[in-house]
Structures are given as C-alpha cells and as structure tokens.
Scaffold this motif. Structure first.
Motif, mmCIF file in Angstrom:
data_model
loop_
_atom_site.group_PDB
_atom_site.id
_atom_site.type_symbol
_atom_site.label_atom_id
_atom_site.label_comp_id
_atom_site.label_asym_id
_atom_site.label_seq_id
_atom_site.Cartn_x
_atom_site.Cartn_y
_atom_site.Cartn_z
ATOM 1 N N UNK A 177 5.205 -0.135 -8.463
ATOM 2 C CA UNK A 177 5.388 -1.266 -7.541
ATOM 3 C C UNK A 177 4.030 -1.843 -7.120
ATOM 4 N N UNK A 178 3.072 -0.976 -6.836
ATOM 5 C CA UNK A 178 1.752 -1.455 -6.388
ATOM 6 C C UNK A 178 1.043 -2.209 -7.514
ATOM 7 N N UNK A 179 1.108 -1.676 -8.725
ATOM 8 C CA UNK A 179 0.479 -2.381 -9.856
ATOM 9 C C UNK A 179 1.180 -3.734 -10.063
ATOM 10 N N UNK A 180 2.493 -3.758 -9.925
ATOM 11 C CA UNK A 180 3.239 -5.009 -10.143
ATOM 12 C C UNK A 180 2.865 -6.071 -9.109
ATOM 13 N N UNK A 181 2.883 -5.692 -7.830
ATOM 14 C CA UNK A 181 2.688 -6.692 -6.758
ATOM 15 C C UNK A 181 1.203 -7.037 -6.586
ATOM 16 N N UNK A 182 0.341 -6.024 -6.641
ATOM 17 C CA UNK A 182 -1.079 -6.245 -6.310
ATOM 18 C C UNK A 182 -1.899 -6.714 -7.514
ATOM 19 N N UNK A 183 -1.380 -6.527 -8.737
ATOM 20 C CA UNK A 183 -2.161 -6.913 -9.920
ATOM 21 C C UNK A 183 -1.368 -7.805 -10.882
ATOM 22 N N UNK A 234 0.846 -1.192 0.000
ATOM 23 C CA UNK A 234 0.000 0.000 0.000
ATOM 24 C C UNK A 234 0.880 1.241 0.000
ATOM 25 N N UNK A 235 0.386 2.319 -0.551
ATOM 26 C CA UNK A 235 1.035 3.622 -0.397
ATOM 27 C C UNK A 235 -0.074 4.663 -0.528
ATOM 28 N N UNK A 236 -0.009 5.686 0.318
ATOM 29 C CA UNK A 236 -1.107 6.637 0.398
ATOM 30 C C UNK A 236 -0.596 8.047 0.092
ATOM 31 N N UNK A 237 -1.147 8.652 -0.970
ATOM 32 C CA UNK A 237 -0.797 10.043 -1.328
ATOM 33 C C UNK A 237 -1.788 10.528 -2.371
ATOM 34 N N UNK A 238 -2.039 11.843 -2.422
ATOM 35 C CA UNK A 238 -2.894 12.358 -3.503
ATOM 36 C C UNK A 238 -2.246 12.064 -4.861
ATOM 37 N N UNK A 239 -3.068 11.925 -5.891
ATOM 38 C CA UNK A 239 -2.536 11.430 -7.170
ATOM 39 C C UNK A 239 -1.446 12.343 -7.747
ATOM 40 N N UNK A 240 -1.595 13.660 -7.561
ATOM 41 C CA UNK A 240 -0.587 14.550 -8.143
ATOM 42 C C UNK A 240 0.730 14.526 -7.375
ATOM 43 N N UNK A 241 0.725 13.853 -6.215
ATOM 44 C CA UNK A 241 1.986 13.710 -5.466
ATOM 45 C C UNK A 241 2.431 12.250 -5.417
ATOM 46 N N UNK A 242 1.690 11.378 -6.098
ATOM 47 C CA UNK A 242 1.955 9.944 -5.988
ATOM 48 C C UNK A 242 3.277 9.602 -6.682
ATOM 49 N N UNK A 243 4.268 9.044 -5.956
ATOM 50 C CA UNK A 243 5.560 8.733 -6.598
ATOM 51 C C UNK A 243 5.364 7.662 -7.682
ATOM 52 N N UNK A 244 5.929 7.936 -8.860
ATOM 53 C CA UNK A 244 5.751 7.039 -10.004
ATOM 54 C C UNK A 244 6.240 5.626 -9.662
ATOM 55 N N UNK A 282 -4.830 5.891 -5.179
ATOM 56 C CA UNK A 282 -5.024 5.681 -6.621
ATOM 57 C C UNK A 282 -4.487 4.327 -7.081
ATOM 58 N N UNK A 283 -3.254 4.022 -6.730
ATOM 59 C CA UNK A 283 -2.635 2.794 -7.249
ATOM 60 C C UNK A 283 -3.312 1.565 -6.654
#
Ligand code: NAD
Length: 262
Positions: free
Chosen positions: A111-117, A96-106, A155-156
C-alpha cells in the motif's frame, strides 16, 4: 489577478494536512484546483465550496484512491474535462506505517509503495503528454527528509520516498529542454494527522504526555525544534510554479529545520 490565474492544478491527498495547505495556496494565487483524498462527503463538500467562494476559483473534488491506477486515470480525465487542461500537478498523497522490516506486514508495504510512489508514476505519465503539447507544466512531488536519509522501522516509507526523489530526477531530465519542470520537496516534521498518529504511539509506548512525546520527536531529528508548517511547504510550491523557478529542475528541496544537515 493572482499570479496563477488561468492556471489549473491537481493536488493529490488534499483533504488534509500539507496537501490542503498547498491546494489553499494555489487557489489563493488564482488557480482552479482539483481536490483529492479521503474524507466524509459533507466535510469535503464544505471544503470545496469554501475554497471556491473565498478565492473565486473553480474547485472540484475527485475521491480517487491513489492505490488504484484505473481511478488515477479517471481523476486525470475528470480534471482535464472540468478545466480543459492540467498545468500544475502536485503528488502529495502519502501514508505511513512503522514496524521493523521482519515484522512489516506485506500488505502495508504494497500500500505504501502504491500510494507514495507508484501513484506519482501514474499521474505523471498521464499528465505529461498534455503539458508537453502546450509546452508548460509544473510537477511537484512531496517527498520527505526520508527521501534523502533513513530512519529505523520505516522500510516502505523510506524506500518509496527515495524512489520518488529518483523518479523526480528522471522526469526532470526527460523534460529538460521544455517549459515543464519537475522537482521534489523534502519536508521534515510537519504537525499533521499523519505525524499526530506517530506522536500518540510514542506517548503511549513511552508512557509520557503528548507534549513530551512531541518534544522528543523533534529533538531526535529536527535541530530547529520547531515543526515545519503546511503554509511553508505551500509557499515553496508557489515559487516552483513561478517563471523565476524555470531552471530549478530535478531538485530535492529540503524544508526540514536542519534535519538533513546533520
Ligand atoms: P495527512 O495524513 O494529513 O494527509 C494525507 C492526505 O492523503 C489526506 O488527504 C488523505 O485523505 C490522502 N490519502 C491517503 N491515502 C490516500 C489514497 N490511497 N488515495 C488518495 N488520497 C489518499 O498527511 P500529511 O502529513 O499532510 O502528508 C502529506 C504528504 O507529505 C505525504 O506524502 C507525506 O509522506 C509527506 N510528508 C509529511 C511529513 C509530515 O511530517 N507530516 C513530512 C514529510 C513528508
């Protein structure tokens, strides 16, 4: 003899939290289990030995990083070589990682898309041929209430978990005329290290005690005001592995204290 004796299972992210609860329940039911996830070598070895001796099943460990497709492939080969086959696949590893989308580290998004999906895409595509060849298999994807509804600053995670629910449906359709089933479980808040971090962040952000932050977290989303337990998630996994669950296909099953009923 347990209800799953003679069966073999791979549970990703099973050195902690929900995955560990699922691995324990599968071992108790008689399945041989491959544990995966991060953790200090002596602790993981102790866990592996404990499960094996307590339940009289074979337990092996593979530290494959679920963000790395080539390590996922070698984990599936490892389990197949150790057990001769894989009957049950539980895609549970998640971050998990929590941040508004415009501050979300790429790099956190990736990493979240890779591990969670994407990891579930890889494990499923690699395990399905052998399940279809034997015409039996159970695939359970641990999604989230966030696979069905959204929250701010995630978002992620929300995108990945919605994606995982979609992937579950496709696999269920592609296997509909076989004895392989694929379903998702959508937990609400479960008090694991993943959520503890969010409680700590909330407590420091709001300047309140941990217990107060815990109550606020539940009150915001989960009408029961109680945490779901790993054992409750594991019990549903066991049911999905039973013959009685053979016609549950492509479902996203909520275990969320009423979160998504609102
Ligand atoms: P956790 O942090 O306690 O455990 C996560 C597990 O995944 C650990 O074993 C960790 O080592 C492993 N892991 C993390 N990154 C990995 C990687 N790159 N490769 C391999 N293993 C990796 O978390 P948890 O709360 O038990 O979460 C388990 C699953 O349940 C996750 O998919 C999470 O999104 C989902 N979930 C949790 C909650 C909750 O409230 N705790 C709610 C809904 C869904």
């Amino acid at each position: 003899m347990g209800t799953l004796s003679g069966r073999t299972a791979v549970v990703t992210g099973s050195t902690s939290g929900i995955g560990l609860g699922i691995a324990r329940a599968l071992a108790r039911a008689g399945a041989d289990v491959l544990l995966n996830g991060f953790g200090e070598a002596p602790l993981v070895a102790r866990l592996r030995d404990q499960l094996a001796s307590e339940y009289g099943v074979k337990v092996v460990y593979d530290g494959a990083d679920m963000a790395r497709p080539e390590q996922i492939a070698s984990m599936i080969e490892h389990a197949t070589a150790e057990f001769g086959k894989i009957d049950i696949l539980v895609n549970n590893a998640g971050i998990q990682y929590v941040a508004p989308i415009h501050e979300f580290p790429v790099e956190r998004w990736d990493a979240i898309i890779a591990v969670n999906l994407s990891a579930a895409f890889h494990t499923i595509r690699l395990v399905l041929p052998q399940m279809l060849a034997r015409n039996w298999g159970r695939i359970v994807n641990i999604a989230s209430a966030h696979g069905l509804v959204a929250s701010v600053n995630k978002a992620a995670y929300v995108a990945a978990k919605h994606g995982l629910v979609g992937l579950t449906k496709v696999v269920a359709l592609e296997t509909a005329r076989t004895n392989v089933t694929c379903n998702a479980i959508c937990p609400g808040w479960v008090l694991t290290p993943l959520v503890h971090k969010q409680i700590e962040d909330r407590a420091s952000r709001e300047g309140v005690a941990l217990e107060e932050a815990k109550r606020a977290l539940l009150a915001e989303k989960q009408p029961s005001l109680e945490f779901v337990t790993p054992e409750q998630i594991a019990a549903l996994v066991l049911f999905l592995c039973s013959d009685e669950a053979a016609q549950i296909r492509g479902a996203a099953l909520s275990v969320d204290g009423g979160w998504t009923a609102q």
